[in-house]
Design a protein around this motif. Sequence first.
Motif, PDB file in Angstrom:
ATOM      1  N   SER A 219       0.798  -1.222   0.000  1.00  0.00           N
ATOM      2  CA  SER A 219       0.000   0.000   0.000  1.00  0.00           C
ATOM      3  C   SER A 219       0.832   1.274   0.000  1.00  0.00           C
ATOM      4  O   SER A 219       0.327   2.354  -0.303  1.00  0.00           O
ATOM      5  N   ASP A 220       2.135   1.182   0.333  1.00  0.00           N
ATOM      6  CA  ASP A 220       2.979   2.376   0.271  1.00  0.00           C
ATOM      7  C   ASP A 220       3.711   2.482  -1.042  1.00  0.00           C
ATOM      8  O   ASP A 220       4.598   3.314  -1.207  1.00  0.00           O
ATOM      9  N   GLY A 221       3.380   1.628  -2.026  1.00  0.00           N
ATOM     10  CA  GLY A 221       4.020   1.677  -3.339  1.00  0.00           C
ATOM     11  C   GLY A 221       5.256   0.819  -3.449  1.00  0.00           C
ATOM     12  O   GLY A 221       5.839   0.708  -4.525  1.00  0.00           O
ATOM     13  N   SER A 222       5.656   0.168  -2.355  1.00  0.00           N
ATOM     14  CA  SER A 222       6.831  -0.690  -2.409  1.00  0.00           C
ATOM     15  C   SER A 222       6.413  -2.121  -2.790  1.00  0.00           C
ATOM     16  O   SER A 222       5.216  -2.407  -2.940  1.00  0.00           O
ATOM     17  N   TYR A 223       7.405  -2.988  -2.915  1.00  0.00           N
ATOM     18  CA  TYR A 223       7.145  -4.362  -3.339  1.00  0.00           C
ATOM     19  C   TYR A 223       7.807  -5.330  -2.356  1.00  0.00           C
ATOM     20  O   TYR A 223       8.812  -5.005  -1.706  1.00  0.00           O
ATOM     21  N   SER A 224       7.232  -6.540  -2.328  1.00  0.00           N
ATOM     22  CA  SER A 224       7.860  -7.622  -1.545  1.00  0.00           C
ATOM     23  C   SER A 224       9.015  -8.218  -2.343  1.00  0.00           C
ATOM     24  O   SER A 224       9.271  -7.797  -3.479  1.00  0.00           O
TER      25      SER A 224
END
Length: 599
Positions: A84-89
Amino acid sequence: MLAQVVGPYTGTTRLTNITGPCSPATLAILGDMDFTDGSYEISLGSVFEGTWASGLGYPDGAGDEILCVSLHTEESWMVRLRLSDGSYSNSLLADMTPTVDNDAFNLYDCGAANLNPGWNYDRRVALMDFASFTYGAGLTVVGAEFTLMTDNAGVADPIGMLYISSTPVVTPPTISNNGPLCQGETLELEVDNSTTDATYSWSGPNGFSSTDQNVTIPNFTSAEAGTYTCVVTDTLGVDQVFNLTTTVVINPQPSGNITFATSCEDNAIVLGFSPAPGQTISSYNWNLGSGSPATSSASNPSVTFANGGNYPVSVTLTTSLGCTGVIDTVIPIYSNPVPSFSATPLIQCAPAVFTMTNTTNPADVDTYSWIFNNGINSYGSATTLSPVLPDGIYDVTLTVTSPEGCVGTTTVADYLTVVDQPIADFYWSPGQVLATNTDVSLINASVNATTYEWTIEQGVPASATTEDVQTSLPNGISGNYEVTLVVSSVAGCYDSITKTIEVSPIITLYIPNTFTPDGDEFNQTWQIFIDGVDLYSLDLRVYNRWGETMWENHDAKATWDGTYNGEIVPSGLYTWTLSAKDKFTDEKYEYVGHVFVNR
């Protein structure tokens, strides 16, 4: 929204809004509802990304999160979660294995979106668990990215991706409105909801109801102010219900009264506005109709109306709370009186006093003011006497004030005329009238006269009304004759004069040419005889041959005895001179002759 099923797997939501190297039609198929359509022949290394169709974020639940679905051949994808913050796993490798079902699929070409219907293939799936990846506090999974890595046929045939985790993180919806509002504005009712899978049921004042998420009500009125309720039912999974309320406040419209003082035409009137208690007016827009000026944005405009009457005006007001309204009224404007007056007569002789009468409509009059010739005198009554006026032409001004205080002024230029008294006078020609010619011209010499009346004693004619008169006195008869002239002026004033015309006899002159001063009783003196001249101007002289004056006298009755200084003059011829003036004209008559002295 019903949970989606792929074979034995039930998902919470699917990946949609997918972006990637295929045509838009193909991308829409990769995220469809039932996983029965797909794409084929997509190059390895292609990257696709999307968000969950629910629009929600999901927590890291126990067990598998992702189900990847493809067709026909052995494939592998590299998958990572979008947070949800625009980052990725981190990325995990998904190897596809076949499911037990065999279905007919509609396949679309990646680039051209050409349809190949009714192909029967096994469906291949891969379950993925990202338990090794720890989310940051408050973060949720909002989507995923997958990259086509391998396919035993050289190209990949993906169908889509399903999320099969637990109940999503649902943020409770909130309700709001755009109030406070002014009457006539548009009310906006909004529910801010993080999920697109919900139903809405609105109710409110004035019988309002709606099933839309967000509602607009145009031309808002006070009847629509109050509390609005929206029941929000979240249909995702557990059907959560939220009862939300919001209260809409209406600001008051401008109210109050336009203020002014009564006025007269052509006089400035100041307008104002008295608002209702508690209201503050921030702007004014006056419509002053036929006044001057016709508009104004001042709080207290000054306006003038050219004529009496009732004039509608209005002002558009904006309160400090932003509400706008129009207040109107009618302003009565009083007409100025129109003074009128008369005087009889309008022409008089000096010194003159005129009676002035006001003829203005009595209903329009409270006070008067008279002015003669720009300020000679003024008076304050309806009928008045002018001051004593010398000769001249006078303007008259009457100023009238009405009971309402309106002022009207009328000036009549050159209204009164004062002329000097006439002065009668005349003369005649010839100046000396002889009995031998008694025709006389009577010539007017009067001043300020316009009419003439002649009376001529024994004249023919004996009367006349012309300016100059030609008359005849008795012929051959000397004497005195009275002539009277009566004149009048344009103002009807009179004057008269009477003069006497003397008719003179013919000049008679007798002078002896010899006498004998010898001591006897006959012809001893020399004497002249003259008539018809001014005897007081007579000059009689006698000269010898050498020009010496032997005798001088000024009396027509005097006699010369022929002596000089007491001595008898010698016999001989002597010269005499005689001069005298006309009785009327001072014309000089001169005569020369001789007289013989004989002893």
